[in-house]
Design a protein around this motif. Structure first.
Motif, PDB file in Angstrom:
ATOM      1  N   SER A   1       0.807  -1.218   0.000  1.00  0.00           N
ATOM      2  CA  SER A   1       0.000   0.000   0.000  1.00  0.00           C
ATOM      3  C   SER A   1       0.844   1.273   0.000  1.00  0.00           C
ATOM      4  N   GLY A   2       2.152   1.110   0.159  1.00  0.00           N
ATOM      5  CA  GLY A   2       3.028   2.264   0.327  1.00  0.00           C
ATOM      6  C   GLY A   2       3.209   2.618   1.792  1.00  0.00           C
ATOM      7  N   ALA A   3       2.105   2.518   2.576  1.00  0.00           N
ATOM      8  CA  ALA A   3       2.142   2.762   4.021  1.00  0.00           C
ATOM      9  C   ALA A   3       2.712   4.127   4.365  1.00  0.00           C
ATOM     10  N   LEU A   4       2.428   5.115   3.527  1.00  0.00           N
ATOM     11  CA  LEU A   4       2.858   6.476   3.814  1.00  0.00           C
ATOM     12  C   LEU A   4       1.875   7.137   4.773  1.00  0.00           C
ATOM     13  N   PHE A   5       2.361   8.010   5.635  1.00  0.00           N
ATOM     14  CA  PHE A   5       1.494   8.721   6.567  1.00  0.00           C
ATOM     15  C   PHE A   5       0.857   9.894   5.840  1.00  0.00           C
ATOM     16  N   GLY A   6      -0.477   9.860   5.749  1.00  0.00           N
ATOM     17  CA  GLY A   6      -1.195  10.822   4.927  1.00  0.00           C
ATOM     18  C   GLY A   6      -1.124  12.261   5.400  1.00  0.00           C
ATOM     19  N   SER A   7      -0.893  12.463   6.694  1.00  0.00           N
ATOM     20  CA  SER A   7      -0.848  13.823   7.231  1.00  0.00           C
ATOM     21  C   SER A   7       0.539  14.442   7.136  1.00  0.00           C
ATOM     22  N   MET A   8       1.492  13.685   6.629  1.00  0.00           N
ATOM     23  CA  MET A   8       2.872  14.159   6.528  1.00  0.00           C
ATOM     24  C   MET A   8       3.251  14.314   5.068  1.00  0.00           C
ATOM     25  N   SER A   9       4.120  15.241   4.760  1.00  0.00           N
ATOM     26  CA  SER A   9       4.592  15.418   3.390  1.00  0.00           C
ATOM     27  C   SER A   9       5.431  14.211   2.979  1.00  0.00           C
ATOM     28  N   VAL A  10       5.663  14.096   1.686  1.00  0.00           N
ATOM     29  CA  VAL A  10       6.518  13.026   1.185  1.00  0.00           C
ATOM     30  C   VAL A  10       7.900  13.118   1.824  1.00  0.00           C
ATOM     31  N   LEU A  11       8.448  14.318   1.915  1.00  0.00           N
ATOM     32  CA  LEU A  11       9.757  14.509   2.534  1.00  0.00           C
ATOM     33  C   LEU A  11       9.754  14.053   3.988  1.00  0.00           C
ATOM     34  N   GLU A  12       8.730  14.411   4.730  1.00  0.00           N
ATOM     35  CA  GLU A  12       8.646  14.024   6.140  1.00  0.00           C
ATOM     36  C   GLU A  12       8.534  12.513   6.280  1.00  0.00           C
TER      37      GLU A  12
ATOM     38  N   ASP B   1       7.349  18.271  -1.041  1.00  0.00           N
ATOM     39  CA  ASP B   1       6.433  18.953  -0.130  1.00  0.00           C
ATOM     40  C   ASP B   1       4.967  18.561  -0.344  1.00  0.00           C
ATOM     41  N   TYR B   2       4.730  17.625  -1.249  1.00  0.00           N
ATOM     42  CA  TYR B   2       3.366  17.164  -1.507  1.00  0.00           C
ATOM     43  C   TYR B   2       2.916  16.189  -0.416  1.00  0.00           C
ATOM     44  N   LEU B   3       1.613  16.134  -0.168  1.00  0.00           N
ATOM     45  CA  LEU B   3       1.055  15.063   0.643  1.00  0.00           C
ATOM     46  C   LEU B   3       0.910  13.815  -0.221  1.00  0.00           C
ATOM     47  N   PRO B   4       0.980  12.630   0.372  1.00  0.00           N
ATOM     48  CA  PRO B   4       0.854  11.398  -0.418  1.00  0.00           C
ATOM     49  C   PRO B   4      -0.422  11.345  -1.253  1.00  0.00           C
ATOM     50  N   SER B   5      -1.505  11.916  -0.757  1.00  0.00           N
ATOM     51  CA  SER B   5      -2.778  11.866  -1.480  1.00  0.00           C
ATOM     52  C   SER B   5      -2.726  12.621  -2.802  1.00  0.00           C
ATOM     53  N   ALA B   6      -1.758  13.514  -2.948  1.00  0.00           N
ATOM     54  CA  ALA B   6      -1.613  14.280  -4.182  1.00  0.00           C
ATOM     55  C   ALA B   6      -0.783  13.548  -5.231  1.00  0.00           C
TER      56      ALA B   6
ATOM     57  N   SER C   1       0.213  10.118  -7.639  1.00  0.00           N
ATOM     58  CA  SER C   1      -0.373   8.954  -8.298  1.00  0.00           C
ATOM     59  C   SER C   1       0.069   7.688  -7.564  1.00  0.00           C
ATOM     60  N   GLY C   2      -0.576   6.561  -7.910  1.00  0.00           N
ATOM     61  CA  GLY C   2      -0.213   5.301  -7.269  1.00  0.00           C
ATOM     62  C   GLY C   2       1.238   4.933  -7.486  1.00  0.00           C
ATOM     63  N   GLY C   3       1.727   5.127  -8.707  1.00  0.00           N
ATOM     64  CA  GLY C   3       3.117   4.817  -8.991  1.00  0.00           C
ATOM     65  C   GLY C   3       4.080   5.706  -8.229  1.00  0.00           C
ATOM     66  N   MET C   4       3.733   6.973  -8.084  1.00  0.00           N
ATOM     67  CA  MET C   4       4.585   7.899  -7.342  1.00  0.00           C
ATOM     68  C   MET C   4       4.600   7.556  -5.856  1.00  0.00           C
ATOM     69  N   GLN C   5       3.475   7.104  -5.332  1.00  0.00           N
ATOM     70  CA  GLN C   5       3.437   6.675  -3.936  1.00  0.00           C
ATOM     71  C   GLN C   5       4.357   5.477  -3.708  1.00  0.00           C
ATOM     72  N   LYS C   6       4.383   4.550  -4.686  1.00  0.00           N
ATOM     73  CA  LYS C   6       5.288   3.402  -4.571  1.00  0.00           C
ATOM     74  C   LYS C   6       6.736   3.869  -4.588  1.00  0.00           C
ATOM     75  N   ARG C   7       7.050   4.855  -5.445  1.00  0.00           N
ATOM     76  CA  ARG C   7       8.407   5.391  -5.491  1.00  0.00           C
ATOM     77  C   ARG C   7       8.776   6.081  -4.166  1.00  0.00           C
ATOM     78  N   ALA C   8       7.828   6.804  -3.601  1.00  0.00           N
ATOM     79  CA  ALA C   8       8.092   7.464  -2.319  1.00  0.00           C
ATOM     80  C   ALA C   8       8.359   6.438  -1.225  1.00  0.00           C
ATOM     81  N   ALA C   9       7.624   5.327  -1.263  1.00  0.00           N
ATOM     82  CA  ALA C   9       7.846   4.269  -0.274  1.00  0.00           C
ATOM     83  C   ALA C   9       9.239   3.664  -0.441  1.00  0.00           C
ATOM     84  N   ILE C  10       9.688   3.524  -1.679  1.00  0.00           N
ATOM     85  CA  ILE C  10      11.037   3.011  -1.929  1.00  0.00           C
ATOM     86  C   ILE C  10      12.083   4.014  -1.439  1.00  0.00           C
ATOM     87  N   ALA C  11      11.828   5.300  -1.657  1.00  0.00           N
ATOM     88  CA  ALA C  11      12.756   6.323  -1.160  1.00  0.00           C
ATOM     89  C   ALA C  11      12.892   6.229   0.355  1.00  0.00           C
ATOM     90  N   ARG C  12      11.773   6.050   1.043  1.00  0.00           N
ATOM     91  CA  ARG C  12      11.825   5.907   2.503  1.00  0.00           C
ATOM     92  C   ARG C  12      12.599   4.643   2.883  1.00  0.00           C
TER      93      ARG C  12
END
Length: 247
Positions: A88-99, A134-139, A141-152
């Motif tokens: 699912s990516g498991a990103l925290f929705g209230s935090m920016s991608v950077l955070e 500085d974007y929130l995860p909800s902003a 796309s699905g593929g970008m969320q997967k990339r952000a999860a890999i970055a983390r």
């Protein structure tokens, strides 16, 4: 060099034995895919390999150190040697991608906040998301969320990455782009990957080796390159998995 060893591991929940006597090694720099039908234990095996679950029997070793037995600071040190990106990516929705990417640095390092931010931005650059810090995860796309999860997952410079169904829910083009990122990270950074997936296109694109689990056998029924498993394996369950959808 073997960086992961699964030594005679049995995975069970109560009386329900999901996997029995699993033996598996993963070599440095390899991309290993874990395959199988629904309910065969792919995610269960992954959870045991990353220490989320404790084996009923056996041990998991990361770079020669026993994760199963480790506690306290020793366990934290072993955990810091690999990263995990969940389906699912498991990103925290209230935090920016950077955070989100900074979280492991806050938990496992003594870096200053400025240094944490610098490292996190570098990881976002590695996955092509530096402009979306500085974007929130909800902003995204699905593929970008997967990339952000890999970055983390890359934040602590681990030698090993575990990915759970990274292509799930993605269109073919986005999935292919994610596969290309995985290959690039493996080849350029020398990372070892363990990837749970059932997507044939991804399996043939990224896998150096694949293992296939079976629900009835509660274990590994096949191991080899995807092409060999598709073309030469004697077990009909294996060839049927690889040739599904063929005409």
């Amino acid at each position: 060099m073997d960086v992961i060893q699964v030594d005679n591991v049995t995975c069970a929940y109560g009386r329900n034995v999901v996997l029995k006597d699993i033996n598996l090694t993963v070599t440095e720099g390899e991309i290993l895919t874990i395959l199988g039908g629904s309910g065969c234990g792919k995610s269960t095996l992954l959870k045991h390999m990353i220490g989320l679950e404790t084996p009923r029997k056996g041990h998991v070793l990361i770079k020669g150190e026993n994760l199963t037995r480790a506690t306290g600071d020793e366990r934290r040190r072993i955990l810091s040697q690999f990263g995990v990106a969940y389906q699912s990516g498991a990103l925290f929705g209230s935090m920016s991608v950077l955070e989100n990417v900074m979280l492991p640095l806050q938990s496992y390092t003594h870096l200053t906040p400025d240094a944490q931010e610098l490292v996190a931005r570098l990881k976002l650059r590695q996955v092509g998301l530096e402009q979306f810090a500085d974007y929130l995860p909800s902003a995204l796309s699905g593929g970008m969320q997967k990339r952000a999860a890999i970055a983390r997952a890359l934040a602590l410079d681990p030698a090993i990455l575990f990915l759970d169904e990274p292509s799930a829910g993605l269109d073919p083009i986005t999935s292919a782009e994610l596969d290309a990122l995985i290959i690039r990270l493996a080849r350029v950074l020398g990372l070892t990957f363990v990837v749970v997936t059932h997507e044939l296109a991804s399996i043939f694109a990224i896998a150096d080796r694949a293992i296939m689990l079976d629900k009835k056998n509660k274990g590994i029924i096949a191991e080899g390159t995807p092409a060999d498993l598709r073309d030469h394996h004697p077990d009909e369950r294996v060839t049927r998995f690889f040739r599904r959808g063929a005409v």
